[in-house]
Design a protein around this motif. Structure first.
Motif, mmCIF file in Angstrom:
data_model
loop_
_atom_site.group_PDB
_atom_site.id
_atom_site.type_symbol
_atom_site.label_atom_id
_atom_site.label_comp_id
_atom_site.label_asym_id
_atom_site.label_seq_id
_atom_site.Cartn_x
_atom_site.Cartn_y
_atom_site.Cartn_z
ATOM 1 N N ALA A 39 0.822 -1.209 0.000
ATOM 2 C CA ALA A 39 0.000 0.000 0.000
ATOM 3 C C ALA A 39 0.859 1.264 0.000
ATOM 4 C CB ALA A 39 -0.937 -0.002 1.204
ATOM 5 N N GLU A 40 2.038 1.209 0.595
ATOM 6 C CA GLU A 40 2.951 2.352 0.639
ATOM 7 C C GLU A 40 3.802 2.472 -0.623
ATOM 8 O OE1 GLU A 40 4.257 2.759 5.270
ATOM 9 O OE2 GLU A 40 4.975 0.971 4.203
ATOM 10 N N ALA A 41 3.869 1.416 -1.410
ATOM 11 C CA ALA A 41 4.794 1.358 -2.540
ATOM 12 C C ALA A 41 4.535 2.444 -3.583
ATOM 13 C CB ALA A 41 4.771 -0.024 -3.183
ATOM 14 N N GLU A 42 3.283 2.727 -3.895
ATOM 15 C CA GLU A 42 2.986 3.751 -4.908
ATOM 16 C C GLU A 42 3.543 5.111 -4.500
ATOM 17 O OE1 GLU A 42 2.014 5.770 -8.181
ATOM 18 O OE2 GLU A 42 1.789 3.607 -7.983
ATOM 19 N N ARG A 43 3.295 5.501 -3.271
ATOM 20 C CA ARG A 43 3.807 6.792 -2.777
ATOM 21 C C ARG A 43 5.339 6.771 -2.718
ATOM 22 N NH1 ARG A 43 3.915 11.884 -2.907
ATOM 23 N NH2 ARG A 43 4.375 12.945 -0.968
ATOM 24 N N ALA A 44 5.913 5.634 -2.331
ATOM 25 C CA ALA A 44 7.368 5.507 -2.264
ATOM 26 C C ALA A 44 7.985 5.675 -3.655
ATOM 27 C CB ALA A 44 7.750 4.172 -1.656
ATOM 28 N N VAL A 45 7.365 5.103 -4.674
ATOM 29 C CA VAL A 45 7.851 5.255 -6.050
ATOM 30 C C VAL A 45 7.835 6.727 -6.439
ATOM 31 C CG1 VAL A 45 7.291 4.800 -8.484
ATOM 32 C CG2 VAL A 45 7.262 2.928 -6.839
ATOM 33 N N GLN A 46 6.742 7.403 -6.150
ATOM 34 C CA GLN A 46 6.627 8.825 -6.492
ATOM 35 C C GLN A 46 7.701 9.660 -5.793
ATOM 36 O OE1 GLN A 46 2.623 9.778 -5.376
ATOM 37 N NE2 GLN A 46 1.715 8.701 -7.112
ATOM 38 N N LEU A 47 7.893 9.421 -4.502
ATOM 39 C CA LEU A 47 8.892 10.169 -3.744
ATOM 40 C C LEU A 47 10.300 9.932 -4.277
ATOM 41 C CD1 LEU A 47 7.549 9.647 -0.117
ATOM 42 C CD2 LEU A 47 7.678 11.821 -1.351
ATOM 43 N N LEU A 48 10.620 8.669 -4.544
ATOM 44 C CA LEU A 48 11.968 8.345 -5.012
ATOM 45 C C LEU A 48 12.205 8.880 -6.425
ATOM 46 C CD1 LEU A 48 14.644 7.151 -4.294
ATOM 47 C CD2 LEU A 48 13.777 4.891 -4.926
ATOM 48 N N GLU A 49 11.212 8.789 -7.294
ATOM 49 C CA GLU A 49 11.365 9.349 -8.642
ATOM 50 C C GLU A 49 11.597 10.865 -8.572
ATOM 51 O OE1 GLU A 49 8.721 6.332 -11.436
ATOM 52 O OE2 GLU A 49 7.712 8.062 -10.527
ATOM 53 N N HIS A 50 10.869 11.534 -7.707
ATOM 54 C CA HIS A 50 11.044 12.979 -7.551
ATOM 55 C C HIS A 50 12.446 13.305 -7.023
ATOM 56 C CE1 HIS A 50 10.714 16.895 -5.478
ATOM 57 N NE2 HIS A 50 10.019 17.204 -6.563
ATOM 58 N N GLU A 51 12.910 12.550 -6.022
ATOM 59 C CA GLU A 51 14.243 12.783 -5.449
ATOM 60 C C GLU A 51 15.332 12.542 -6.490
ATOM 61 O OE1 GLU A 51 16.771 13.787 -2.150
ATOM 62 O OE2 GLU A 51 14.655 14.081 -2.554
ATOM 63 N N ILE A 52 15.174 11.522 -7.317
ATOM 64 C CA ILE A 52 16.136 11.242 -8.385
ATOM 65 C C ILE A 52 16.147 12.392 -9.385
ATOM 66 C CG2 ILE A 52 16.565 9.765 -10.400
ATOM 67 C CD1 ILE A 52 15.655 7.385 -8.614
ATOM 68 N N GLU A 53 14.975 12.856 -9.764
ATOM 69 C CA GLU A 53 14.870 13.973 -10.704
ATOM 70 C C GLU A 53 15.544 15.229 -10.143
ATOM 71 O OE1 GLU A 53 11.266 16.685 -12.368
ATOM 72 O OE2 GLU A 53 10.952 14.516 -12.422
ATOM 73 N N GLU A 54 15.314 15.503 -8.868
ATOM 74 C CA GLU A 54 15.936 16.671 -8.232
ATOM 75 C C GLU A 54 17.451 16.526 -8.156
ATOM 76 O OE1 GLU A 54 14.654 19.701 -7.126
ATOM 77 O OE2 GLU A 54 12.979 18.969 -8.342
ATOM 78 N N PHE A 88 23.478 9.560 -7.188
ATOM 79 C CA PHE A 88 22.360 9.074 -6.384
ATOM 80 C C PHE A 88 21.388 8.291 -7.259
ATOM 81 C CE2 PHE A 88 17.971 9.735 -4.910
ATOM 82 C CZ PHE A 88 18.040 9.016 -3.728
ATOM 83 N N SER A 89 21.113 8.776 -8.460
ATOM 84 C CA SER A 89 20.149 8.089 -9.322
ATOM 85 C C SER A 89 20.623 6.683 -9.679
ATOM 86 C CB SER A 89 19.867 8.904 -10.581
ATOM 87 O OG SER A 89 21.030 9.108 -11.331
ATOM 88 N N THR A 90 21.913 6.524 -9.882
ATOM 89 C CA THR A 90 22.458 5.198 -10.186
ATOM 90 C C THR A 90 22.337 4.277 -8.980
ATOM 91 O OG1 THR A 90 23.997 6.143 -11.783
ATOM 92 C CG2 THR A 90 24.529 3.955 -10.915
ATOM 93 N N ARG A 91 22.642 4.793 -7.797
ATOM 94 C CA ARG A 91 22.541 3.980 -6.584
ATOM 95 C C ARG A 91 21.088 3.622 -6.260
ATOM 96 N NH1 ARG A 91 27.462 3.755 -4.268
ATOM 97 N NH2 ARG A 91 28.790 5.578 -4.322
ATOM 98 N N ALA A 92 20.174 4.550 -6.547
ATOM 99 C CA ALA A 92 18.771 4.354 -6.179
ATOM 100 C C ALA A 92 17.995 3.497 -7.177
ATOM 101 C CB ALA A 92 18.083 5.711 -6.037
ATOM 102 N N TYR A 93 18.505 3.341 -8.382
ATOM 103 C CA TYR A 93 17.763 2.649 -9.436
ATOM 104 C C TYR A 93 17.291 1.243 -9.048
ATOM 105 C CZ TYR A 93 16.344 0.896 -13.958
ATOM 106 O OH TYR A 93 15.619 0.343 -14.980
ATOM 107 N N PRO A 94 18.143 0.373 -8.492
ATOM 108 C CA PRO A 94 17.649 -0.966 -8.127
ATOM 109 C C PRO A 94 16.501 -0.912 -7.109
ATOM 110 C CG PRO A 94 20.038 -0.932 -8.090
ATOM 111 C CD PRO A 94 19.582 0.490 -8.243
ATOM 112 N N MET A 95 16.586 0.025 -6.175
ATOM 113 C CA MET A 95 15.525 0.158 -5.181
ATOM 114 C C MET A 95 14.242 0.666 -5.832
ATOM 115 S SD MET A 95 14.959 -0.488 -2.112
ATOM 116 C CE MET A 95 13.791 -0.131 -0.834
ATOM 117 N N LEU A 96 14.376 1.589 -6.767
ATOM 118 C CA LEU A 96 13.212 2.097 -7.484
ATOM 119 C C LEU A 96 12.528 0.975 -8.259
ATOM 120 C CD1 LEU A 96 11.417 4.429 -8.401
ATOM 121 C CD2 LEU A 96 13.101 4.916 -10.199
#
Length: 113
Positions: A39-54, A88-96
């Motif tokens: 249930a938290e995964a959708e919001r987590a995806v949005q947050l992480l995508e935004h952080e990667i973009e920033e 950061f985006s490279t490190r975060a990609y597998p988690m995303l």
């Protein structure tokens, strides 16, 4: 210390705790033990995508490069690979990708258990 993230929807993802902490802080999770529910995964995806973009909008400063060079032993060995910064985006990609799979397959992500 390594953190191993586990989900039935995706292969295990291992990260150094220092690198995972930025992601877990973003999701208001503790690094020692935790769960991201489906249930938290959708919001987590949005947050992480935004952080990667920033993070892509702000390239690393010269101080970061100097810090890396200061902690790397200079070696005249031509066979030795050059030091490379990992974004950061490279490190975060597998988690995303794990978060997306958890969202799509309605599975939780666990660590520290």
């Amino acid at each position: 210390m390594l953190i191993t993230f586990k989900s039935k929807a995706y292969p295990d993802v291992m990260m150094y705790q220092d690198h995972a902490k930025r992601i877990l802080d973003l999701l208001n999770k503790e690094p020692e033990i935790g769960v991201i529910t489906s249930a938290e995964a959708e919001r987590a995806v949005q947050l992480l995508e935004h952080e990667i973009e920033e993070s892509r909008k702000h390239p690393p400063t010269d101080e970061v490069a100097q810090d890396i060079k200061a902690h790397h032993i200079e070696d005249d060995d031509p066979e030795h690979e050059q030091v490379q910064m990992v974004s950061f985006s490279t490190r975060a990609y597998p988690m995303l990708e794990m978060l997306r799979a958890a969202r799509d397959h309605k599975c939780d992500i666990l660590w520290g258990v």
